[in-house]
Design an enzyme around this catalytic site. Sequence first.
Site, PDB file in Angstrom:
ATOM      1  N   GLU A 210     -15.286 -32.832 -48.826  1.00  0.00           N
ATOM      2  CA  GLU A 210     -15.275 -31.649 -49.676  1.00  0.00           C
ATOM      3  C   GLU A 210     -14.708 -31.978 -51.048  1.00  0.00           C
ATOM      4  O   GLU A 210     -13.849 -32.852 -51.179  1.00  0.00           O
ATOM      5  CB  GLU A 210     -14.402 -30.560 -49.039  1.00  0.00           C
TER       6      GLU A 210
ATOM      7  N   CYS B  40     -11.272 -31.164 -58.099  1.00  0.00           N
ATOM      8  CA  CYS B  40     -10.422 -31.870 -57.130  1.00  0.00           C
ATOM      9  C   CYS B  40     -11.333 -32.692 -56.223  1.00  0.00           C
ATOM     10  O   CYS B  40     -12.202 -32.125 -55.547  1.00  0.00           O
ATOM     11  CB  CYS B  40      -9.636 -30.835 -56.331  1.00  0.00           C
TER      12      CYS B  40
ATOM     13  N   CYS C  40      -7.374 -38.280 -43.425  1.00  0.00           N
ATOM     14  CA  CYS C  40      -6.212 -38.924 -44.048  1.00  0.00           C
ATOM     15  C   CYS C  40      -5.296 -39.470 -42.963  1.00  0.00           C
ATOM     16  O   CYS C  40      -5.104 -38.841 -41.919  1.00  0.00           O
ATOM     17  CB  CYS C  40      -5.445 -37.924 -44.922  1.00  0.00           C
TER      18      CYS C  40
ATOM     19  N   CYS D 240       0.837 -35.730 -42.962  1.00  0.00           N
ATOM     20  CA  CYS D 240       1.774 -34.677 -43.405  1.00  0.00           C
ATOM     21  C   CYS D 240       1.557 -33.444 -42.528  1.00  0.00           C
ATOM     22  O   CYS D 240       0.414 -33.033 -42.297  1.00  0.00           O
ATOM     23  CB  CYS D 240       1.553 -34.344 -44.875  1.00  0.00           C
TER      24      CYS D 240
ATOM     25  N   CYS E 293      -0.658 -30.190 -43.469  1.00  0.00           N
ATOM     26  CA  CYS E 293      -1.922 -30.455 -44.160  1.00  0.00           C
ATOM     27  C   CYS E 293      -3.060 -30.611 -43.152  1.00  0.00           C
ATOM     28  O   CYS E 293      -2.955 -31.383 -42.203  1.00  0.00           O
ATOM     29  CB  CYS E 293      -1.764 -31.732 -44.989  1.00  0.00           C
TER      30      CYS E 293
ATOM     31  N   GLY F 289      -7.416 -37.023 -48.308  1.00  0.00           N
ATOM     32  CA  GLY F 289      -7.090 -38.442 -48.393  1.00  0.00           C
ATOM     33  C   GLY F 289      -5.941 -38.779 -49.320  1.00  0.00           C
ATOM     34  O   GLY F 289      -5.530 -37.980 -50.160  1.00  0.00           O
ATOM     35  N   GLU F 290      -5.431 -39.976 -49.143  1.00  0.00           N
ATOM     36  CA  GLU F 290      -4.357 -40.525 -49.976  1.00  0.00           C
ATOM     37  C   GLU F 290      -5.006 -41.585 -50.886  1.00  0.00           C
ATOM     38  O   GLU F 290      -5.405 -42.661 -50.417  1.00  0.00           O
ATOM     39  CB  GLU F 290      -3.281 -41.142 -49.070  1.00  0.00           C
TER      40      GLU F 290
ATOM     41  N   SER G 289      -2.884 -38.145 -57.193  1.00  0.00           N
ATOM     42  CA  SER G 289      -1.768 -37.606 -56.417  1.00  0.00           C
ATOM     43  C   SER G 289      -1.477 -38.525 -55.235  1.00  0.00           C
ATOM     44  O   SER G 289      -2.386 -38.896 -54.497  1.00  0.00           O
ATOM     45  CB  SER G 289      -2.151 -36.216 -55.911  1.00  0.00           C
TER      46      SER G 289
ATOM     47  N   SER H   5       3.541 -36.115 -54.170  1.00  0.00           N
ATOM     48  CA  SER H   5       3.776 -35.093 -53.147  1.00  0.00           C
ATOM     49  C   SER H   5       5.134 -35.355 -52.522  1.00  0.00           C
ATOM     50  O   SER H   5       5.249 -36.100 -51.561  1.00  0.00           O
ATOM     51  CB  SER H   5       2.689 -35.187 -52.073  1.00  0.00           C
ATOM     52  N   LEU H   6       6.164 -34.762 -53.083  1.00  0.00           N
ATOM     53  CA  LEU H   6       7.534 -35.051 -52.638  1.00  0.00           C
ATOM     54  C   LEU H   6       7.915 -34.185 -51.430  1.00  0.00           C
ATOM     55  O   LEU H   6       8.305 -34.687 -50.397  1.00  0.00           O
ATOM     56  CB  LEU H   6       8.506 -34.832 -53.801  1.00  0.00           C
ATOM     57  N   HIS H   7       7.831 -32.898 -51.623  1.00  0.00           N
ATOM     58  CA  HIS H   7       7.980 -31.908 -50.540  1.00  0.00           C
ATOM     59  C   HIS H   7       9.367 -31.824 -49.901  1.00  0.00           C
ATOM     60  O   HIS H   7       9.590 -30.948 -49.070  1.00  0.00           O
ATOM     61  CB  HIS H   7       6.951 -32.133 -49.418  1.00  0.00           C
TER      62      HIS H   7
ATOM     63  N   ASN I  18      -0.052 -23.304 -47.614  1.00  0.00           N
ATOM     64  CA  ASN I  18      -1.256 -22.578 -47.239  1.00  0.00           C
ATOM     65  C   ASN I  18      -1.391 -22.572 -45.719  1.00  0.00           C
ATOM     66  O   ASN I  18      -1.000 -23.532 -45.065  1.00  0.00           O
ATOM     67  CB  ASN I  18      -2.486 -23.246 -47.871  1.00  0.00           C
TER      68      ASN I  18
ATOM     69  N   CYS J  54      -4.834 -26.072 -51.565  1.00  0.00           N
ATOM     70  CA  CYS J  54      -4.170 -27.332 -51.261  1.00  0.00           C
ATOM     71  C   CYS J  54      -3.787 -27.415 -49.783  1.00  0.00           C
ATOM     72  O   CYS J  54      -3.223 -26.486 -49.224  1.00  0.00           O
ATOM     73  CB  CYS J  54      -2.927 -27.432 -52.112  1.00  0.00           C
TER      74      CYS J  54
HETATM   75  S1  SF4 Z   1      -0.929 -33.953 -47.949  1.00  0.00           S
HETATM   76 FE1  SF4 Z   1      -2.241 -35.561 -48.833  1.00  0.00          FE
HETATM   77  S2  SF4 Z   1      -1.309 -37.452 -48.070  1.00  0.00           S
HETATM   78 FE2  SF4 Z   1      -0.490 -35.820 -46.771  1.00  0.00          FE
HETATM   79  S3  SF4 Z   1      -1.889 -35.760 -45.005  1.00  0.00           S
HETATM   80 FE3  SF4 Z   1      -2.650 -34.275 -46.528  1.00  0.00          FE
HETATM   81  S4  SF4 Z   1      -4.203 -35.392 -47.708  1.00  0.00           S
HETATM   82 FE4  SF4 Z   1      -2.943 -36.905 -46.621  1.00  0.00          FE
END
Ligand code: SF4
Length: 381
Positions: A92, A131, A138, A142, A145, A187-188, A219, A243-245, A319, A362
Amino acid sequence: MSDLHPVGRFPEEWTAALAALGEPKYRATQIFRWIHRRGELEAAKMTDLPLALRERLAQDGLTSPFEVVEVHRAKDGTRKLVLGMPSGGRIECVLIPMTPLSGDADLAAASDDDDEPGLVAPSERTRVTLCVSTQFGCAMGCVFCASGRAGLGRGLGADEIVSQVIIARRYLEPNEDLTNLVFMGMGEPLHHYDETARALRLLTHPEGTGMSPRRITVSTVGLVPGLKKLGADFAGKVGLAVSLHAPDDVTRDRIVPMNKRYPLNELIAALKSYPLPRRRRITIEYTLIDGVNDTDAHADRLVRVLSGLPVKVNLIPMNPVEGSGFQASPPERVDAFQARVAGYGYSCFVRARRGDEVSAACGQLALAPGLIELGRSRAPL
Ligand code: SF4
């Protein structure tokens, strides 16, 4: 002639591929421009090429790596494109118009560059950010996600990353300009660095799309070796979002498993060494999860961790992701967290929720079950 997909080739690689056909060197630039500047992936439409060459290109695999399977439009103008691969997998990408109410740090990233001549869309036109996804699924896992929960299918090739841009441009409205790209989809991006870097070089090539690297943001969850390479290879010109979080290892280990490999002190040291141009800032992304990372104490710790770094903070109310077991922080907590961080003098934005009803926000880009594919076909040309 080459095992690279045609969309993933630079002009010099086209030169090599075309030499075997006895074609002159300038054809390489012509074809590259057709693909990347004009977004044409049908050889038959490349009218300034000889018919025999057009036929050869078509026969040898000049096609889009994706077909558009679905287009979902949200009320706020966000469009999610679901792209199908020949072998059945789906990825996507999302077009996000920047409205005056967007209020997120991606907009802020753009405003950092408003002094750059020729890059600001006239006011009657709408800037759009695309985006893109860099992987099918991925591996980072996380917890909040959807892509991470699905696991990794495979990394996308540079041609597949660039093709998302070529295809998405067709879905712009007449009054819209694609001004920014964010590598923030599935993805990363730094997990398969070479394809990401190749895509960045293709997208910024002056004979092609010609995007300014300053208008592209990559990112990362904090893969330190990739971060160092990105900084060195692009002299810090490509925008960076992290992406610190979480502001401490205990909390971050819980929600961003990659923190166990590259803990906060290593990540922050790498950010301090990132060769950021003057007046640019790193975007710190911080998903607010109810009761996990959203207290005043977390805000205070975050400010301490970021001390000395040129950053802006982008808060993302989590989200909804089915089955994650985590909830978004309530709006009053989000406001309090923002006020606390901003109170220390930081630019701190709450990302507007965009495209919620099409699951384009996101952390919501997800694989449909059963669509993981591991292989891909390569064009023979
Ligand atoms: S937030 Fe980004 S790095 Fe983390 S699992 Fe989702 S897509 Fe992968």
